[in-house]
Design a protein around this motif. Sequence first.
Motif, mmCIF file in Angstrom:
data_model
loop_
_atom_site.group_PDB
_atom_site.id
_atom_site.type_symbol
_atom_site.label_atom_id
_atom_site.label_comp_id
_atom_site.label_asym_id
_atom_site.label_seq_id
_atom_site.Cartn_x
_atom_site.Cartn_y
_atom_site.Cartn_z
ATOM 1 N N VAL A 285 13.159 -0.523 -7.105
ATOM 2 C CA VAL A 285 12.036 -0.384 -8.042
ATOM 3 C C VAL A 285 11.617 -1.760 -8.564
ATOM 4 C CG1 VAL A 285 11.322 0.568 -10.275
ATOM 5 C CG2 VAL A 285 12.643 1.967 -8.682
ATOM 6 N N GLN A 286 12.584 -2.633 -8.804
ATOM 7 C CA GLN A 286 12.254 -3.960 -9.308
ATOM 8 C C GLN A 286 11.485 -4.784 -8.280
ATOM 9 O OE1 GLN A 286 15.328 -6.907 -10.579
ATOM 10 N NE2 GLN A 286 14.406 -6.491 -12.571
ATOM 11 N N VAL A 287 11.781 -4.601 -7.013
ATOM 12 C CA VAL A 287 11.015 -5.289 -5.969
ATOM 13 C C VAL A 287 9.547 -4.877 -6.054
ATOM 14 C CG1 VAL A 287 10.640 -5.378 -3.468
ATOM 15 C CG2 VAL A 287 12.929 -5.681 -4.380
ATOM 16 N N PHE A 288 9.297 -3.580 -6.203
ATOM 17 C CA PHE A 288 7.914 -3.113 -6.303
ATOM 18 C C PHE A 288 7.237 -3.586 -7.589
ATOM 19 C CE2 PHE A 288 9.506 -0.010 -3.180
ATOM 20 C CZ PHE A 288 8.594 -0.277 -2.173
ATOM 21 N N VAL A 289 7.992 -3.675 -8.680
ATOM 22 C CA VAL A 289 7.431 -4.200 -9.931
ATOM 23 C C VAL A 289 7.006 -5.649 -9.737
ATOM 24 C CG1 VAL A 289 8.034 -4.904 -12.293
ATOM 25 C CG2 VAL A 289 8.616 -2.612 -11.489
ATOM 26 N N HIS A 290 7.838 -6.439 -9.087
ATOM 27 C CA HIS A 290 7.497 -7.841 -8.842
ATOM 28 C C HIS A 290 6.286 -7.967 -7.923
ATOM 29 C CE1 HIS A 290 10.732 -10.229 -10.769
ATOM 30 N NE2 HIS A 290 11.334 -9.046 -10.749
ATOM 31 N N PHE A 291 6.229 -7.130 -6.888
ATOM 32 C CA PHE A 291 5.070 -7.167 -5.995
ATOM 33 C C PHE A 291 3.790 -6.862 -6.756
ATOM 34 C CE2 PHE A 291 7.537 -6.133 -1.860
ATOM 35 C CZ PHE A 291 7.804 -7.484 -1.688
ATOM 36 N N LYS A 292 3.823 -5.864 -7.625
ATOM 37 C CA LYS A 292 2.606 -5.441 -8.315
ATOM 38 C C LYS A 292 2.210 -6.405 -9.430
ATOM 39 C CE LYS A 292 0.587 -1.634 -10.955
ATOM 40 N NZ LYS A 292 -0.731 -2.121 -10.737
ATOM 41 N N TYR A 293 3.131 -6.724 -10.333
ATOM 42 C CA TYR A 293 2.765 -7.464 -11.534
ATOM 43 C C TYR A 293 2.783 -8.979 -11.375
ATOM 44 C CZ TYR A 293 2.878 -3.102 -14.113
ATOM 45 O OH TYR A 293 2.608 -1.833 -14.569
ATOM 46 N N PHE A 294 3.610 -9.517 -10.502
ATOM 47 C CA PHE A 294 3.728 -10.966 -10.407
ATOM 48 C C PHE A 294 3.135 -11.524 -9.118
ATOM 49 C CE2 PHE A 294 7.443 -9.722 -13.085
ATOM 50 C CZ PHE A 294 6.906 -10.165 -14.279
ATOM 51 N N LEU A 295 3.289 -10.822 -8.006
ATOM 52 C CA LEU A 295 2.740 -11.307 -6.740
ATOM 53 C C LEU A 295 1.367 -10.710 -6.431
ATOM 54 C CD1 LEU A 295 5.998 -11.214 -4.606
ATOM 55 C CD2 LEU A 295 4.925 -13.174 -5.711
ATOM 56 N N HIS A 296 0.934 -9.742 -7.236
ATOM 57 C CA HIS A 296 -0.386 -9.114 -7.110
ATOM 58 C C HIS A 296 -0.629 -8.583 -5.699
ATOM 59 C CE1 HIS A 296 -0.948 -10.879 -11.010
ATOM 60 N NE2 HIS A 296 -0.793 -12.088 -10.518
ATOM 61 N N MET A 297 0.367 -7.910 -5.153
ATOM 62 C CA MET A 297 0.253 -7.309 -3.824
ATOM 63 C C MET A 297 -0.389 -5.936 -3.955
ATOM 64 S SD MET A 297 1.555 -9.079 -1.348
ATOM 65 C CE MET A 297 2.734 -10.317 -0.937
ATOM 66 N N GLU A 298 -1.682 -5.896 -3.906
ATOM 67 C CA GLU A 298 -2.410 -4.643 -4.017
ATOM 68 C C GLU A 298 -3.405 -4.562 -2.879
ATOM 69 O OE1 GLU A 298 -4.141 -4.642 -7.875
ATOM 70 O OE2 GLU A 298 -2.225 -4.503 -8.889
ATOM 71 N N ALA A 299 -3.639 -3.369 -2.373
ATOM 72 C CA ALA A 299 -4.533 -3.178 -1.233
ATOM 73 C C ALA A 299 -5.980 -2.927 -1.676
ATOM 74 C CB ALA A 299 -4.028 -2.031 -0.379
ATOM 75 N N LYS A 300 -6.326 -3.272 -2.898
ATOM 76 C CA LYS A 300 -7.679 -3.012 -3.396
ATOM 77 C C LYS A 300 -8.706 -3.968 -2.791
ATOM 78 C CE LYS A 300 -6.168 -1.209 -7.838
ATOM 79 N NZ LYS A 300 -6.121 -1.427 -9.270
ATOM 80 N N THR A 301 -8.276 -5.168 -2.449
ATOM 81 C CA THR A 301 -9.194 -6.154 -1.901
ATOM 82 C C THR A 301 -8.814 -6.482 -0.464
ATOM 83 O OG1 THR A 301 -7.837 -8.011 -2.633
ATOM 84 C CG2 THR A 301 -9.478 -7.194 -4.192
ATOM 85 N N THR A 302 -9.723 -7.118 0.236
ATOM 86 C CA THR A 302 -9.444 -7.538 1.610
ATOM 87 C C THR A 302 -8.297 -8.536 1.632
ATOM 88 O OG1 THR A 302 -11.770 -7.247 2.133
ATOM 89 C CG2 THR A 302 -10.467 -8.546 3.678
ATOM 90 N N GLU A 303 -8.303 -9.450 0.688
ATOM 91 C CA GLU A 303 -7.229 -10.447 0.601
ATOM 92 C C GLU A 303 -5.884 -9.771 0.333
ATOM 93 O OE1 GLU A 303 -5.996 -14.168 -2.300
ATOM 94 O OE2 GLU A 303 -8.109 -13.626 -2.107
ATOM 95 N N GLY A 304 -5.891 -8.767 -0.530
ATOM 96 C CA GLY A 304 -4.663 -8.038 -0.837
ATOM 97 C C GLY A 304 -4.114 -7.298 0.367
ATOM 98 N N ARG A 305 -5.025 -6.717 1.163
ATOM 99 C CA ARG A 305 -4.579 -6.014 2.377
ATOM 100 C C ARG A 305 -3.936 -6.985 3.353
ATOM 101 N NH1 ARG A 305 -9.037 -2.664 1.146
ATOM 102 N NH2 ARG A 305 -10.510 -4.027 2.196
ATOM 103 N N TRP A 306 -4.536 -8.160 3.523
ATOM 104 C CA TRP A 306 -3.945 -9.150 4.428
ATOM 105 C C TRP A 306 -2.604 -9.643 3.898
ATOM 106 C CZ3 TRP A 306 -4.735 -9.528 9.233
ATOM 107 C CH2 TRP A 306 -5.979 -9.231 9.779
#
Length: 103
Positions: free
Chosen positions: A50-71
């Motif tokens: 769960v902490q890995v996913f928290v870091h991806f979302k809040y600190f690394l901004h790994m979201e598929a909302k944008t083209t850059e995020g998908r890449w």
Amino acid sequence: MGQHVETSSSDYVKGFLASLVLTVIPFYFVWAQSLPASSTYAILFACAIVQVFVHFKYFLHMEAKTTEGRWNLVSLMFTAIVVLILIAGSVWIIYNMSVNMKL
């Protein structure tokens, strides 16, 4: 060109608090030794995932909302696959060498 996801300081605070809670929970169960070892390991593993996913979302901004995020997600998955292949290959080689070197 690239779209950027706007983040506020409240997002960083949420991520920090979530990370703090997900760190304190396993430390408490290890310190208290109130559960069997297998349950403690399960809690530790679950909090780590769960902490890995928290870091991806809040600190690394790994979201598929944008083209850059998908890449970014595609490159992360590629990197994870390469790392898993390297680890599995290394374990396989070391195991086979250990088996073949026994007298």
